[in-house]
Design a protein around this motif. Structure first.
Motif, PDB file in Angstrom:
ATOM      1  N   ASN A  21       0.832  -1.202   0.000  1.00 22.69           N
ATOM      2  CA  ASN A  21       0.000   0.000   0.000  1.00 22.69           C
ATOM      3  C   ASN A  21       0.869   1.257   0.000  1.00 22.69           C
ATOM      4  OD1 ASN A  21      -1.757   2.202   1.364  1.00 22.69           O
ATOM      5  ND2 ASN A  21      -3.233   0.588   0.906  1.00 22.69           N
ATOM      6  N   GLY A  22       1.902   1.253   0.839  1.00 25.68           N
ATOM      7  CA  GLY A  22       2.804   2.395   0.889  1.00 25.68           C
ATOM      8  C   GLY A  22       3.592   2.577  -0.390  1.00 25.68           C
ATOM      9  N   PHE A  23       3.966   1.464  -1.038  1.00 23.94           N
ATOM     10  CA  PHE A  23       4.723   1.548  -2.284  1.00 23.94           C
ATOM     11  C   PHE A  23       3.910   2.259  -3.360  1.00 23.94           C
ATOM     12  CE2 PHE A  23       6.577   0.035  -6.244  1.00 23.94           C
ATOM     13  CZ  PHE A  23       7.941   0.088  -5.976  1.00 23.94           C
ATOM     14  N   VAL A  24       2.629   1.939  -3.441  1.00 21.70           N
ATOM     15  CA  VAL A  24       1.763   2.598  -4.427  1.00 21.70           C
ATOM     16  C   VAL A  24       1.655   4.091  -4.136  1.00 21.70           C
ATOM     17  CG1 VAL A  24      -0.600   2.769  -5.301  1.00 21.70           C
ATOM     18  CG2 VAL A  24       0.448   0.539  -4.989  1.00 21.70           C
ATOM     19  N   MET A  25       1.440   4.447  -2.868  1.00 20.85           N
ATOM     20  CA  MET A  25       1.303   5.864  -2.533  1.00 20.85           C
ATOM     21  C   MET A  25       2.618   6.618  -2.735  1.00 20.85           C
ATOM     22  SD  MET A  25      -1.834   6.100  -1.947  1.00 20.85           S
ATOM     23  CE  MET A  25      -1.903   7.816  -1.403  1.00 20.85           C
ATOM     24  N   GLY A  26       3.745   5.961  -2.442  1.00 17.53           N
ATOM     25  CA  GLY A  26       5.030   6.597  -2.699  1.00 17.53           C
ATOM     26  C   GLY A  26       5.275   6.802  -4.179  1.00 17.53           C
ATOM     27  N   ALA A  27       4.931   5.818  -4.997  1.00 14.16           N
ATOM     28  CA  ALA A  27       5.089   5.937  -6.444  1.00 14.16           C
ATOM     29  C   ALA A  27       4.154   6.986  -7.017  1.00 14.16           C
ATOM     30  CB  ALA A  27       4.832   4.583  -7.106  1.00 14.16           C
ATOM     31  N   GLY A 145       6.601   3.524   1.033  1.00 10.20           N
ATOM     32  CA  GLY A 145       6.541   4.885   0.505  1.00 10.20           C
ATOM     33  C   GLY A 145       7.906   5.422   0.132  1.00 10.20           C
ATOM     34  N   PHE A 146       8.922   5.102   0.938  1.00 11.69           N
ATOM     35  CA  PHE A 146      10.283   5.555   0.633  1.00 11.69           C
ATOM     36  C   PHE A 146      10.784   4.950  -0.674  1.00 11.69           C
ATOM     37  CE2 PHE A 146      14.874   4.716   0.887  1.00 11.69           C
ATOM     38  CZ  PHE A 146      15.351   6.014   0.920  1.00 11.69           C
ATOM     39  N   PHE A 147      10.654   3.625  -0.810  1.00  4.94           N
ATOM     40  CA  PHE A 147      11.130   2.978  -2.032  1.00  4.94           C
ATOM     41  C   PHE A 147      10.271   3.359  -3.232  1.00  4.94           C
ATOM     42  CE2 PHE A 147      13.075  -0.160   0.979  1.00  4.94           C
ATOM     43  CZ  PHE A 147      14.383   0.089   0.601  1.00  4.94           C
ATOM     44  N   GLY A 148       8.948   3.449  -3.026  1.00  2.00           N
ATOM     45  CA  GLY A 148       8.084   3.848  -4.125  1.00  2.00           C
ATOM     46  C   GLY A 148       8.358   5.264  -4.584  1.00  2.00           C
ATOM     47  N   GLY A 149       8.623   6.180  -3.624  1.00  2.00           N
ATOM     48  CA  GLY A 149       8.883   7.563  -3.977  1.00  2.00           C
ATOM     49  C   GLY A 149      10.247   7.783  -4.596  1.00  2.00           C
ATOM     50  N   SER A 150      11.288   7.232  -3.979  1.00  2.00           N
ATOM     51  CA  SER A 150      12.648   7.462  -4.481  1.00  2.00           C
ATOM     52  C   SER A 150      12.900   6.714  -5.788  1.00  2.00           C
ATOM     53  CB  SER A 150      13.676   7.063  -3.418  1.00  2.00           C
ATOM     54  OG  SER A 150      13.475   5.721  -3.004  1.00  2.00           O
ATOM     55  N   ALA A 151      12.573   5.410  -5.800  1.00  2.00           N
ATOM     56  CA  ALA A 151      12.760   4.648  -7.031  1.00  2.00           C
ATOM     57  C   ALA A 151      11.813   5.132  -8.116  1.00  2.00           C
ATOM     58  CB  ALA A 151      12.521   3.153  -6.758  1.00  2.00           C
ATOM     59  N   GLY A 152      10.584   5.500  -7.712  1.00  2.00           N
ATOM     60  CA  GLY A 152       9.629   6.002  -8.692  1.00  2.00           C
ATOM     61  C   GLY A 152      10.087   7.289  -9.332  1.00  2.00           C
ATOM     62  N   ALA A 153      10.666   8.188  -8.536  1.00  2.00           N
ATOM     63  CA  ALA A 153      11.179   9.445  -9.094  1.00  2.00           C
ATOM     64  C   ALA A 153      12.322   9.173 -10.068  1.00  2.00           C
ATOM     65  CB  ALA A 153      11.650  10.357  -7.963  1.00  2.00           C
ATOM     66  N   PHE A 252      10.800  11.973   3.943  1.00  2.00           N
ATOM     67  CA  PHE A 252       9.764  12.014   4.965  1.00  2.00           C
ATOM     68  C   PHE A 252       9.307  10.597   5.290  1.00  2.00           C
ATOM     69  CE2 PHE A 252       5.180  11.955   5.810  1.00  2.00           C
ATOM     70  CZ  PHE A 252       5.052  12.836   6.870  1.00  2.00           C
ATOM     71  N   ALA A 253       8.998   9.807   4.244  1.00  2.00           N
ATOM     72  CA  ALA A 253       8.537   8.436   4.438  1.00  2.00           C
ATOM     73  C   ALA A 253       9.641   7.555   5.007  1.00  2.00           C
ATOM     74  CB  ALA A 253       8.027   7.858   3.117  1.00  2.00           C
ATOM     75  N   GLY A 254      10.887   7.760   4.562  1.00  2.00           N
ATOM     76  CA  GLY A 254      11.999   6.978   5.086  1.00  2.00           C
ATOM     77  C   GLY A 254      12.217   7.214   6.565  1.00  2.00           C
ATOM     78  N   ALA A 255      12.144   8.488   6.989  1.00  2.00           N
ATOM     79  CA  ALA A 255      12.288   8.812   8.415  1.00  2.00           C
ATOM     80  C   ALA A 255      11.142   8.208   9.219  1.00  2.00           C
ATOM     81  CB  ALA A 255      12.325  10.326   8.608  1.00  2.00           C
ATOM     82  N   MET A 256       9.940   8.247   8.663  1.00  2.00           N
ATOM     83  CA  MET A 256       8.803   7.619   9.334  1.00  2.00           C
ATOM     84  C   MET A 256       9.038   6.121   9.509  1.00  2.00           C
ATOM     85  SD  MET A 256       5.427   9.447   7.692  1.00  2.00           S
ATOM     86  CE  MET A 256       4.314   8.660   8.846  1.00  2.00           C
ATOM     87  N   ALA A 257       9.576   5.496   8.461  1.00  4.72           N
ATOM     88  CA  ALA A 257       9.817   4.054   8.530  1.00  4.72           C
ATOM     89  C   ALA A 257      10.795   3.720   9.650  1.00  4.72           C
ATOM     90  CB  ALA A 257      10.347   3.546   7.196  1.00  4.72           C
ATOM     91  N   VAL A 258      11.900   4.461   9.734  1.00  2.05           N
ATOM     92  CA  VAL A 258      12.905   4.203  10.770  1.00  2.05           C
ATOM     93  C   VAL A 258      12.285   4.322  12.160  1.00  2.05           C
ATOM     94  CG1 VAL A 258      15.026   5.078  11.821  1.00  2.05           C
ATOM     95  CG2 VAL A 258      14.851   4.889   9.330  1.00  2.05           C
ATOM     96  N   MET A 259      11.529   5.394  12.384  1.00  2.00           N
ATOM     97  CA  MET A 259      10.947   5.611  13.704  1.00  2.00           C
ATOM     98  C   MET A 259       9.831   4.613  13.997  1.00  2.00           C
ATOM     99  SD  MET A 259      10.936   7.087  16.561  1.00  2.00           S
ATOM    100  CE  MET A 259      12.099   8.428  16.323  1.00  2.00           C
ATOM    101  N   ARG A 260       9.076   4.230  12.971  1.00  2.00           N
ATOM    102  CA  ARG A 260       7.992   3.282  13.215  1.00  2.00           C
ATOM    103  C   ARG A 260       8.512   1.895  13.557  1.00  2.00           C
ATOM    104  NH1 ARG A 260       3.416   5.255   8.762  1.00  2.00           N
ATOM    105  NH2 ARG A 260       2.391   6.702  10.200  1.00  2.00           N
TER     106      ARG A 260
END
Length: 398
Positions: A21-27, A145-153, A252-260
């Motif tokens: 779900n996060g990968f789709v939203m990040g992409a 979200g981190f991988f979807g956003g960074s790799a998607g970009a 933003f998503a990567g930092a959230m992932a680390v803290m979560r």
């Protein structure tokens, strides 16, 4: 012992669903600025399109509790995770504005129902294993979200938006098909308290669950502002290129992932209330830093700090809803998710209007106040610790 192994497998299966779900939203995030030139629309029109996506999601969330109560959490989660696979290509390949609006509504509905179902499954697993897993489950969403956003970009910059959407669908398909067989097979994904009203209600008359929903809303509005508008803010006001602008949400998503991933341990040590209070103040500081940043790299770093603060806020509020003493878990989670996700799906349309007329900096600065309000009302989430206080006998057999 078999139940323990089953719950352990389900724990990783639901984590995979959060990841997908996060990968789709990040992409989706780096695709957003490209819709304006492709369909020749302004920020306000784009905000209305995002509103359509949000309305689709919120409407679906409203009925998700009933679907789970009738068909079981495993079936609902499986169906809507499969339906999530084609939604990004549908949006990207839309030939005109009308089809784009329709496909964005479908996009939102699939994301919305899947979100309620996977949170309900996570609460049930918390009861089975008798410890908190919600923060780390949401950590997998942020990791996606981190991988979807960074790799998607990167893929958009080098191969184009159409290929990026197709690759996203392929990755999500692999994750979903791999996870589905291991979801918790209980047909009742929610414990029903003895004093709960008979039959799930769309709008339960319970002030506490609605307050939790609005606290989730206040936590998610800043998250939606970063998801949908950070790339445009970095491009228009700080001069970033396409790749760097996509890093705003990615970090933003990567930092959230680390803290979560650390969040369950933090909650178990300090309690949900104290964790929520400190998280709100940290998120507010990061959002204000993003508003005041003179350079794009400083804004990206500030958004990362915001992610650290927001990371555990929503998982705590969802756990509090799932352990509501007077409502079935699926019903309470659907209400809190519905109201909360207005922040990430519906409110950004208003943010687009405000940003177009007042600028992004004052808008982001104002959003920090919402996180301070959550910190002040953190005591309302005390039920979030209820999952790990339950004795093993509370768990329902599969």
């Amino acid at each position: 012992m078999r139940t323990d192994r089953q719950a352990a497998r389900a724990r990783w299966a639901v984590a995979a669903m959060f990841l997908a779900n996060g990968f789709v939203m990040g992409a989706w995030a780096p695709q957003i600025p490209l819709l304006m030139p492709r369909h020749n629309v302004t920020e306000s029109v784009l905000g209305l399109l995002i509103l359509v996506l949000g309305l689709g999601a919120v409407t679906a969330m409203l009925f998700a509790g009933r679907l789970i109560a009738r068909f079981g959490g495993r079936l609902v989660l499986s169906v809507f995770s499969l339906a999530l696979i084609p939604v990004l290509p549908m949006v990207v390949f839309s030939p005109n504005l009308w089809l784009l609006a329709a496909f964005m509504a479908i996009f939102g509905a699939m994301v919305g129902c899947m979100d309620v179902a996977m949170n309900a499954q996570a609460v049930e697993i918390e009861r089975r294993v008798n410890r908190a897993i919600m923060s780390s489950s949401h950590g997998f969403w942020s990791l996606g979200g981190f991988f979807g956003g960074s790799a998607g970009a990167w893929v958009i910059a080098h191969r184009g938006s159409e290929e990026q959407s197709l690759l996203t669908a392929a990755v999500v398909a692999v994750i979903v098909f791999g996870a589905m067989p291991f979801l918790l097979p209980s047909d009742r994904a929610a414990r029903i308290p003895a004093n709960a009203p008979k039959g799930p209600r769309l709008f339960p008359k319970d002030v506490h669950v609605w307050l939790l929903g609005f606290l989730a809303l206040f936590a998610m509005v800043p998250e939606g502002a970063v998801l949908d508008w950070a790339a445009i803010y970095l491009q228009k006001e700080l001069g970033s290129d396409v790749f760097v602008s996509g890093l705003g949400f990615a970090f933003f998503a990567g930092a959230m992932a680390v803290m979560r991933f650390a969040g369950d341990g933090v909650r178990n040590r300090f309690g949900a209330v104290r964790t929520l209070r400190v998280s709100g103040l940290l998120g507010a500081a990061g959002m204000m830093g993003g508003a005041l940043a003179p350079w794009d790299w400083l804004a990206i770093a500030s958004f990362a700090v915001t992610g650290l603060g927001i990371a555990n806020m929503v998982p705590i509020l969802f756990s509090a809803a799932g352990n509501h003493p007077r409502l079935p878990s699926a019903s309470a989670i659907s209400i809190v998710t519905m109201v909360g996700y207005c922040g990430i799906l519906v409110a950004p349309s208003t943010i687009g209007f405000l940003a177009e007329h007042a600028g992004f900096r004052p808008t982001y600065a104002g959003l920090s106040v919402l996180l301070v309000i959550v910190a002040l009302l953190a005591a309302r989430a005390a039920d979030a610790d209820g999952a790990r206080r339950l004795p093993p006998a509370e768990a329902r057999p599969a």
